[in-house]
Design a protein around this motif. Structure first.
Motif, PDB file in Angstrom:
ATOM      1  N   LEU A 130      44.344  -7.658  -8.784  1.00  0.00           N
ATOM      2  CA  LEU A 130      44.081  -6.827  -7.606  1.00  0.00           C
ATOM      3  C   LEU A 130      45.385  -6.489  -6.888  1.00  0.00           C
ATOM      4  O   LEU A 130      45.578  -5.352  -6.431  1.00  0.00           O
ATOM      5  N   ARG A 131      46.278  -7.461  -6.781  1.00  0.00           N
ATOM      6  CA  ARG A 131      47.587  -7.185  -6.171  1.00  0.00           C
ATOM      7  C   ARG A 131      48.357  -6.149  -6.985  1.00  0.00           C
ATOM      8  O   ARG A 131      48.979  -5.230  -6.426  1.00  0.00           O
ATOM      9  N   GLN A 132      48.308  -6.287  -8.305  1.00  0.00           N
ATOM     10  CA  GLN A 132      48.998  -5.348  -9.191  1.00  0.00           C
ATOM     11  C   GLN A 132      48.445  -3.934  -9.021  1.00  0.00           C
ATOM     12  O   GLN A 132      49.208  -2.955  -8.917  1.00  0.00           O
ATOM     13  N   LEU A 133      47.126  -3.812  -8.965  1.00  0.00           N
ATOM     14  CA  LEU A 133      46.502  -2.493  -8.832  1.00  0.00           C
ATOM     15  C   LEU A 133      46.804  -1.873  -7.478  1.00  0.00           C
ATOM     16  O   LEU A 133      47.110  -0.669  -7.384  1.00  0.00           O
ATOM     17  N   MET A 134      46.755  -2.661  -6.405  1.00  0.00           N
ATOM     18  CA  MET A 134      47.058  -2.121  -5.085  1.00  0.00           C
ATOM     19  C   MET A 134      48.520  -1.704  -4.977  1.00  0.00           C
ATOM     20  O   MET A 134      48.838  -0.685  -4.356  1.00  0.00           O
ATOM     21  N   ALA A 135      49.418  -2.473  -5.593  1.00  0.00           N
ATOM     22  CA  ALA A 135      50.831  -2.098  -5.584  1.00  0.00           C
ATOM     23  C   ALA A 135      51.036  -0.773  -6.315  1.00  0.00           C
ATOM     24  O   ALA A 135      51.819   0.091  -5.869  1.00  0.00           O
ATOM     25  N   LEU A 136      50.320  -0.577  -7.421  1.00  0.00           N
ATOM     26  CA  LEU A 136      50.401   0.670  -8.174  1.00  0.00           C
ATOM     27  C   LEU A 136      49.913   1.842  -7.329  1.00  0.00           C
ATOM     28  O   LEU A 136      50.569   2.902  -7.276  1.00  0.00           O
ATOM     29  N   LEU A 137      48.790   1.658  -6.667  1.00  0.00           N
ATOM     30  CA  LEU A 137      48.249   2.735  -5.843  1.00  0.00           C
ATOM     31  C   LEU A 137      49.181   3.070  -4.686  1.00  0.00           C
ATOM     32  O   LEU A 137      49.390   4.244  -4.350  1.00  0.00           O
TER      33      LEU A 137
END
Length: 462
Positions: A130-137
């Motif tokens: 989830l942290r990885q996906l939010m950082a990407l967004l």
């Protein structure tokens, strides 16, 4: 007839107008999407956003996470049942590809007012994912300071620290799938989640600073009775979520295989379903909730009700929303988007999704390019769906028409609803009355030019 705050409802009228109808999360409805709308069409609409950056609406982003650990028999969502959490690693890698392809075509203006994670079960992802996906967004989109960041949560997936972690990532709205607290009902649909589990998750959400909490309820499930659902409402009202969605279960086992596991003899009769609905509406209104429209209720101070009062309420594929002027960008399998005067939907399987992106193509399966008439009718239907007045002069200015002559046939068809007291029509506008707010789907159908060609199986109003 019983009159309660902000709405009137009559059992006799409900029986009279409880017809099959689209839910109008879009117009035209999703059954009109077709395969002739391609990736090239979607790219064209994306790139049109760069033509005049000053006029671009902000973005609303939807992320579809299809994975679930167990099968809920009632579910009609696009999901993958697995306990293999390693599958998310590959899915996130392809989500990144899709996000990068889309962001490159939008141009520099990527102001984002809304984000929603749906599924499936978004919290199937690990905290690190989830942290990885939010950082990407956040790398590709500029979230506004007051952006709404929402996530759907299966209470069975919440552990110590889950809600605090989501709060740290910026999420400020959540929706819990409650459905029903009765043990026999939960057993019959294979979703066991005691009240204490949901209570702990709601408490943790508030401690983490979530601004709005929604609870989803479903009536019409097997083993339900007036008494059992009344007890569920006791518990939900005790939890005091800011919003409540009260959904009508649609039993369509020919379309959704999981529903074939439900014992049809255990389903409540049509009459009992109606009585559960009537009881539920009365109880929620008496508890101080405001009827927003269709399935949605909120506390008076919630932004959803404020948007209803100031006429900025909108409806999209996630239901009612406070952000009326956004383009919706969908990412992930089966995700739907709305960009300008177009809709698009991605392929429904991860296999096809990966194949498209491996070839450097967006996973567009189908969509729809709206005509000027579609855009006009969309405005009228959505204003009705949000119980707002349809102002003829404003529509005339926006679309260069004369409303009364353009919609002469439709205005004639509205007479039956006007006679029933559901709407008022004068020379200048159409108003939905307090008595008519439960029947806006039926009124909207009058303006639906595509309805005659539709082969979709719609749900009943109630």
């Amino acid at each position: 007839m019983q009159q309660l705050p902000d709405i009137e409802f009559s059992e006799a009228l409900i029986r009279r107008y409880d017809k099959l109808s689209p839910r109008y999360t879009s117009y035209p409805t999703a059954d009109r999407f077709h395969g002739e709308f391609t990736e090239a069409d979607y790219f064209n609409y994306l790139e049109q956003r760069t033509a005049d950056a000053n006029k671009n609406p902000p973005l609303s982003i939807y992320i579809h996470v299809p994975f679930c650990e167990s099968l809920c028999y009632f579910c009609a969502c696009n999901k993958i049942i697995t306990q293999d959490h390693s599958r998310t690693t590959e899915y996130l890698r392809y989500l990144a590809k899709e996000i990068e392809l889309v962001a490159a075509r939008i141009g520099p203006d990527r102001r984002t007012a809304q984000l929603h994670f749906g599924g499936g079960t978004p919290t199937f992802l690990t905290p690190d994912e989830l942290r990885q996906l939010m950082a990407l967004l956040r790398t590709h989109f500029n979230f506004l300071p007051d952006a709404e960041l929402g996530i759907e949560i299966d209470p069975r997936t919440v552990s110590d620290g889950t809600m605090a972690m989501l709060g740290e990532l910026g999420f400020n709205r959540t929706s819990f799938g409650v459905q029903d607290f009765d043990a026999a009902v939960q057993q019959s649909v294979n979703r066991i989640q005691p009240y204490e589990m949901v209570e702990e998750a709601v408490t943790a959400s508030r401690q983490a600073g979530f601004e709005s909490i929604n609870a989803d309820l479903i009536y019409g499930l097997p083993k339900q009775s007036l008494e059992s659902f009344n007890r569920t409402l006791d518990r939900v009202i005790e939890l005091s979520p800011e919003r409540i969605a009260l959904y009508n279960y649609a039993h369509l086992p020919s379309r959704f295989k999981a529903q074939r596991l439900i014992i049809e003899a255990d389903l409540p009769s049509a009459e009992l379903r109606l009585q559960i609905f009537l009881m539920s509406v009365r109880r929620l209104l008496e508890a101080g909730y405001i009827y927003i429209g269709l399935d949605h209720f909120s506390k008076p101070e919630d932004e959803l009700n404020k948007a209803r009062l100031d006429k900025t309420l909108h409806r999209n594929f996630q239901g009612y929303t406070t952000r009326a002027d956004c383009d919706l960008i969908g990412f992930g399998v089966s995700a739907i988007g709305k960009v300008g005067h177009s809709y698009s939907q991605s392929v429904r399987t991860v296999k096809a999704y990966y194949e498209h992106l491996d070839a450097g193509r967006l996973p567009v399966e189908k969509g729809f390019a709206l005509t000027a008439d579609d855009v006009l009718r969309r405005q009228v239907i959505m204003e009705l769906m949000c119980s707002g007045p349809v102002d003829f002069a404003a529509v005339n200015v926006a679309h260069g028409i004369d409303f009364v002559s353009y919609f002469a046939d439709e205005l004639s068809q509205l007479k039956t609803y006007e006679d029933a007291g559901l709407i008022t029509v004068d020379a200048h506008s159409i108003h939905v009355t307090p008595k008519g707010r439960m029947f806006v789907r039926a009124v909207g159908m009058v303006f639906d030019k595509h309805l005659a060609q539709s082969t979709a199986k719609f749900s009943k109003l109630i």
